[in-house]
Design a protein around this motif. Structure first.
Motif, short mmCIF file in Angstrom:
data_model
loop_
_atom_site.label_atom_id
_atom_site.label_comp_id
_atom_site.label_asym_id
_atom_site.label_seq_id
_atom_site.Cartn_x
_atom_site.Cartn_y
_atom_site.Cartn_z
N CYS A 1 0.75 -1.27 -0.04
CA CYS A 1 -0.12 -0.02 -0.14
C CYS A 1 0.69 1.21 0.12
N ILE A 2 0.39 2.23 -0.69
CA ILE A 2 1.06 3.55 -0.64
C ILE A 2 0.06 4.51 -0.59
N LYS A 3 0.64 5.70 -0.21
CA LYS A 3 -0.23 7.09 0.00
C LYS A 3 0.43 8.04 -0.99
N VAL A 4 -0.51 8.89 -1.59
CA VAL A 4 -0.15 9.74 -2.53
C VAL A 4 -0.63 11.26 -1.86
N ASP A 5 0.28 11.99 -1.62
CA ASP A 5 0.05 13.57 -1.60
C ASP A 5 0.07 14.31 -2.85
N TYR A 6 -1.00 14.73 -3.31
CA TYR A 6 -1.19 15.22 -4.51
C TYR A 6 -0.66 16.62 -4.75
N VAL A 7 -0.01 16.74 -5.84
CA VAL A 7 0.56 18.14 -6.01
C VAL A 7 -0.69 19.19 -6.09
N VAL A 8 -0.40 20.61 -5.50
CA VAL A 8 -1.43 21.67 -5.47
C VAL A 8 -1.17 22.04 -7.00
N ARG A 9 -2.51 22.55 -7.74
CA ARG A 9 -2.43 22.86 -8.97
C ARG A 9 -3.04 24.19 -9.23
N PRO B 1 -4.81 13.86 0.31
CA PRO B 1 -4.11 12.54 0.14
C PRO B 1 -4.91 11.50 -0.18
N GLU B 2 -4.41 10.57 -0.99
CA GLU B 2 -5.23 9.03 -1.22
C GLU B 2 -4.23 8.13 -0.76
N ASN B 3 -4.90 6.96 -0.38
CA ASN B 3 -4.36 5.82 -0.03
C ASN B 3 -4.64 4.65 -1.22
N PHE B 4 -3.73 3.77 -1.90
CA PHE B 4 -3.99 2.84 -2.77
C PHE B 4 -3.33 1.58 -2.16
N CYS B 5 -3.75 0.39 -2.68
CA CYS B 5 -3.19 -0.80 -2.28
C CYS B 5 -3.28 -1.50 -3.69
N SER C 1 -3.50 -4.56 -5.88
CA SER C 1 -4.59 -5.54 -6.07
C SER C 1 -4.83 -5.95 -7.45
N ASP C 2 -4.74 -7.50 -7.75
CA ASP C 2 -4.96 -7.82 -9.16
C ASP C 2 -4.31 -7.02 -10.37
N GLY C 3 -3.03 -6.76 -9.90
CA GLY C 3 -2.04 -5.96 -10.85
C GLY C 3 -2.23 -4.75 -11.23
N LYS C 4 -3.20 -4.09 -10.18
CA LYS C 4 -3.15 -2.43 -10.27
C LYS C 4 -3.42 -1.76 -9.04
N TRP C 5 -3.21 -0.49 -8.85
CA TRP C 5 -3.28 0.23 -7.51
C TRP C 5 -4.90 0.50 -7.55
N LYS C 6 -5.44 0.22 -6.37
CA LYS C 6 -6.92 0.42 -6.06
C LYS C 6 -6.99 1.58 -4.76
N SER C 7 -7.79 2.44 -5.08
CA SER C 7 -8.22 3.42 -4.28
C SER C 7 -8.70 2.66 -2.78
N LYS C 8 -8.13 3.19 -1.42
CA LYS C 8 -8.78 2.47 -0.37
C LYS C 8 -9.45 3.51 0.59
#
Length: 180
Positions: A151-159, A167-171, A173-180
């Motif tokens: 699992c990873i956490k993404v802190d998005y850039v400010v646009r 920030p969004e967490n992903f894990c 699963s099945d060969g792709k990152w899925k949002s948690k």
């Protein structure tokens, strides 16, 4: 300071031959020992280098990642973004098993046009023996860090100074990152 870190804290710059247009910055390992920058990565069969243009006018505009597969001697070049102004290779690259599949992956850092850091994840594909960018399921650029195995956490850039995304967490699963 850790003796391993101090051994590799200075970056070794080697010219890649007379006809080459790149400067190679290599951090892989001390050839005469098992000491590595990433001692937690065992039996890593790759030599990874950061390469910049040799032309002084282009340095800092983009860097590439050169990956030499030590088993089959194949070379993979990954075009990456703009490096930090003054950096060490460990500022740009991190080797870790981000998707928890048993193979180390590469997290590359670069500078976004607004001077924010963004990361790109290259997941090792055991079938092709190559590192493949796997960011398709992550909607925006940002900084990435591991939170737990797979699992990873993404802190998005400010646009545009006003577009703030939480920030969004992903894990994995099945060969792709899925949002948690």
């Amino acid at each position: 300071m850790n003796k391993y870190l101090s051994l590799f804290s200075s970056v070794l710059i080697l010219l890649m031959g007379c006809s080459s247009d790149i400067v190679k910055i290599n951090y892989y390992e001390a050839r005469n020992s098992q000491e590595r920058i990433y001692p937690h990565v065992k039996k890593f069969p790759f030599e990874i280098s950061v390469i910049e243009p040799k032309d002084k006018k282009l340095i800092g505009s983009q860097y590439n990642i050169k990956i030499l597969n030590m088993k089959n001697k194949e070379i993979q070049i990954i075009e990456e973004g703009r490096p930090f102004k003054q950096y060490t290779v460990t500022d740009l690259l991190r080797i870790e098993d981000f998707n928890n599949d048993g193979y180390p992956d590469i997290l590359a850092s670069s500078i976004y046009p607004s001077a924010q850091t963004v990361n790109t994840l290259y997941i090792f594909d055991s079938g092709s023996q190559k590192f493949i960018e796997r960011m398709d399921d992550i909607p925006y650029e940002g900084t990435i860090r591991s939170t737990k195995a797979g699992c990873i956490k993404v802190d998005y850039v400010v646009r545009n100074g006003s577009d703030y995304l939480k920030p969004e967490n992903f894990c994995w699963s099945d060969g792709k990152w899925k949002s948690k």
